[in-house]
Design an enzyme around this catalytic site. Structure first.
Site, PDB file in Angstrom:
ATOM      1  CG  ASN A 213      -4.452  22.324   6.643  1.00 33.62           C
ATOM      2  OD1 ASN A 213      -4.995  21.971   5.590  1.00 33.62           O
ATOM      3  ND2 ASN A 213      -3.154  22.253   6.848  1.00 33.62           N
TER       4      ASN A 213
ATOM      5  N   GLY B 226       3.705   2.643  10.213  1.00 28.15           N
ATOM      6  CA  GLY B 226       2.326   3.118  10.128  1.00 28.15           C
ATOM      7  C   GLY B 226       1.707   3.474  11.463  1.00 28.15           C
TER       8      GLY B 226
ATOM      9  CE  LYS C 185      -7.606   7.830   1.058  1.00 20.49           C
ATOM     10  NZ  LYS C 185      -8.760   8.334   1.816  1.00 20.49           N
TER      11      LYS C 185
ATOM     12  CG  HIS D  22      -0.249  -0.124   2.531  1.00 23.95           C
ATOM     13  ND1 HIS D  22       0.216   0.945   3.257  1.00 23.95           N
ATOM     14  CD2 HIS D  22       0.078  -1.222   3.244  1.00 23.95           C
ATOM     15  CE1 HIS D  22       0.791   0.513   4.363  1.00 23.95           C
ATOM     16  NE2 HIS D  22       0.720  -0.795   4.389  1.00 23.95           N
TER      17      HIS D  22
ATOM     18  CG  ASP E 102       5.546  -2.016   9.939  1.00 25.93           C
ATOM     19  OD1 ASP E 102       5.750  -2.983  10.699  1.00 25.93           O
ATOM     20  OD2 ASP E 102       6.064  -1.909   8.814  1.00 25.93           O
TER      21      ASP E 102
END
Length: 612
Positions: free
Chosen positions: A557, A309, A40, A15, A154
């Site tokens: 934002n 991650g 994505k 990914h 991760d």
């Protein structure tokens, strides 16, 4: 004088495939493949991202000295085979598909690199780092520290799922590791899937849902699913998981423990899901705190660098900071596998000849954050932007920079939602002010407007604040920079509004939580971006002008995209996204567009939205 030394890093096949380019060890360019393909989390080989990096540097493949892949496919394949043998015949349904997938492409990365980069010289080195070595390098080398502890967490690389390391100068040593299948990333992903969100994408949603619930299942997780040790290491009880044998993360025993079957993506979110989310978030924070304490004890360092991650869990990061386990904390902004491309290139450069030369040379200059605000992607000139606008027959006005900033500040003051497209695109999952949608943080309606009419996403998800570095302590209990939106901190007590009694779960969204309701989560927290003039002078000036106009130094934002779409990359992406939402204005380069003035209220989307 010899030619500059160029190294291209690559991550792919799982990914967030990406490419990153170094020139003499300095970061020149980096981007994820998804931004170009509009798919994505695109896992495919990053052809377009690689081409962008070379094009930005004015290179062709023949000018590369090395291409470095971010893990070792043979080791990873061996782990897969060993795992299938250990659970056989349990994995017989998935084994043929996995085997074919590996034999077709993943094992022969050298061939894929040569096909994607025709013209590589015969003496161009094709190198491989270990997965967590790449993560550690991405965390330590760009950080502002000469020496630090390194924590990488991760799902899984070859075998490692978590490592503790020590970085000093050009050297990185990985001292300890936790191995597959005992993985905090896989544990969090199991709960992400159970609550109805897509793995490797919906973890943010689970984290955002957690404050609505209570940690009712935390003890069940700690007693039934884990054997957690004081040093943060743990064993997963695999009786509750299915990822070794099947195509799902969890099994019936897991579902019984948490009161029912997995939530389907379109099902309503129940109180149980909120409690489950809060529970796994609480356990995750406990594990990360223990790991951080152990990293401090093992290395004796006062600085911590993080990647992997799980390092994108900004709530847990904020707790590590508040617990003062380390004096300083730096997190790689592209902490997941995308950053592995950068880490692979940096590891190769530092750990071979050139890094040693730098170390021997002993630069006396203080080390700085080398990520350059993570603004490492493509940029487009005003001429290129105007060409796109003309192609769409768009209605626009061109302004000089001062008028552009004053006008945008006025629009934001008037509660308008503004698409903000400027300069180089961000590397990593966060829009940091160059591919952003901006709004007034004081507006009580801004969160629902942005979620439902612009982003088309779940109403419970909070938005992040951006503010000048100098003002952060005026609004939040935070006394350091947070340039990459990877730290969550509480809003100042004096800005909070008491919550009405009796409200629970998603009902809390109805309450005005603070003087900055658009960026205040229901637990009074916020995921903060501090903006420094050095790295983003245009956004800094906009914040300053908004502050002068309103007295408020904070803007909403959020990333410039809609649900299921990667963040926009080109002016064409931005225009199409703009007219397909109810965003009020688009400010792109020096051009300002009013949505209701546009000839087309819709434009074909060149996007493959990913389902939740």
């Amino acid at each position: 004088m010899s030619a500059p030394h160029h190294v291209l890093g690559i991550s792919a096949y799982y990914h967030d495939a990406a490419a990153a380019l170094l020139r003499e060890g300095a970061i020149v360019a980096a981007a994820q493949e998804e931004r170009f393909t509009r798919r994505k989390n695109d896992p495919d080989f990053p052809r377009q991202a690689s081409q962008f990096c070379l094009r930005h540097a004015g290179l062709n493949p023949a000018q590369l000295d090395a291409v470095v892949f971010y893990d070792k496919p043979v080791l990873k394949f061996a782990r897969l085979l060993e795992t299938y043998l250990a659970v056989a015949p349990g994995g017989w349904r998935t084994f043929p598909t996995v085997l074919a997938n590996w034999l077709s492409e993943k094992l022969d990365v050298r061939k894929a690199i040569h096909e994607a980069l025709p013209g590589l010289r015969p003496d161009c080195k094709i190198l491989f780092t270990e997965h967590h070595q790449a993560h550690a390098a991405s965390a330590f080398y760009p950080s502002p520290y000469d020496e630090a502890a390194i924590l990488t967490i991760d799902g899984v690389g070859e075998w490692a799922t978590t490592t503790i390391g020590h970085g000093r100068g050009s050297e990185i040593q990985l001292l300890k590791e936790l191995r597959f299948p005992h993985s905090l990333g896989l544990l969090y992903s199991a709960f992400t899937s159970y609550c109805g969100f897509r793995i490797n994408s919906g973890e943010y949603k689970l984290m955002g849902l957690a404050p609505y619930g209570e940690p009712k299942y935390a003890d069940a997780i700690l007693h039934e699913l884990l054997d957690l040790k004081p040093d943060g290491s743990f064993w997963l009880n695999l009786d509750y998981f299915n990822f070794l044998r099947g195509t799902t993360m969890t099994n019936a025993r897991f579902h019984r423990l948490f009161g029912g079957p997995p939530r389907r993506p379109d099902d309503a979110i129940e109180t149980r899901h909120m409690d489950v989310a809060r529970s796994i978030q609480s356990v995750t924070e406990e594990i990360m705190l223990r790991l951080a304490h152990h990293a401090r004890a093992v290395t004796g360092q006062t600085n911590l660098c993080m990647a992997g991650g799980v390092a994108l869990n900004c709530v847990a990061n904020g707790r590590i900071l508040r617990e003062k386990i380390f004096d300083r904390l730096w997190i790689q902004p592209a902490a997941s596998d995308a950053g592995g491309a950068l880490g692979a290139a940096l590891a190769a450069w530092h750990l071979r000849d050139h890094g040693n030369a730098v170390a021997a040379g002993g630069s006396q200059q203080p080390k700085v954050d080398a990520m350059q605000g993570a603004l490492l992607g493509p940029e487009y000139s005003n001429d290129e932007i105007e060409q796109t606008l003309r192609a769409h027959r768009a209605v626009y006005e061109k302004r000089d920079t001062a008028a552009l900033l004053d006008g945008t500040a006025d629009l934001l003051k008037a509660e308008k939602v503004v698409g903000w497209f400027q300069g180089r695109m961000e590397f990593g999952p966060r829009a940091l002010g160059n591919r952003s949608i901006l709004g007034d943080a004081r507006s009580p309606r801004m969160q629902s407007v942005m979620n439902l009419k612009v982003k088309f996403r779940e109403s419970f998800r909070p938005f992040a604040p951006a503010g000048r570095r100098e003002r952060v302590a005026d609004y939040f209990d935070l006394d350091c920079a947070s340039p990459y939106m990877l730290l969550v901190a509480p809003l100042k007590a004096g800005l909070r509004h008491p919550l009405p009694s009796g409200l629970k779960g998603l009902e809390l969204l109805k309450a005005s939580r603070s003087t900055l309701p658009a960026i205040t989560h229901v637990d009074y927290s916020a995921r903060i971006q501090t903006v420094e003039q050095e790295y983003n002078p245009l956004l800094y000036d906009l914040l300053l002008r908004f502050e002068r106009a309103t007295g408020c130094g904070v803007l909403v934002n959020t990333s410039f995209n809609v649900r299921g779409e990667p963040i926009v990359c080109t002016p064409d992406d931005a225009y199409r996204c703009f007219v397909n939402t109810e965003m009020d204005y688009l400010v792109m380069g020096n051009f300002v567009l009013d949505r209701i003035a546009q000839p087309h209220r819709r434009a074909e989307r060149r996007v493959q939205p990913q389902l939740d």
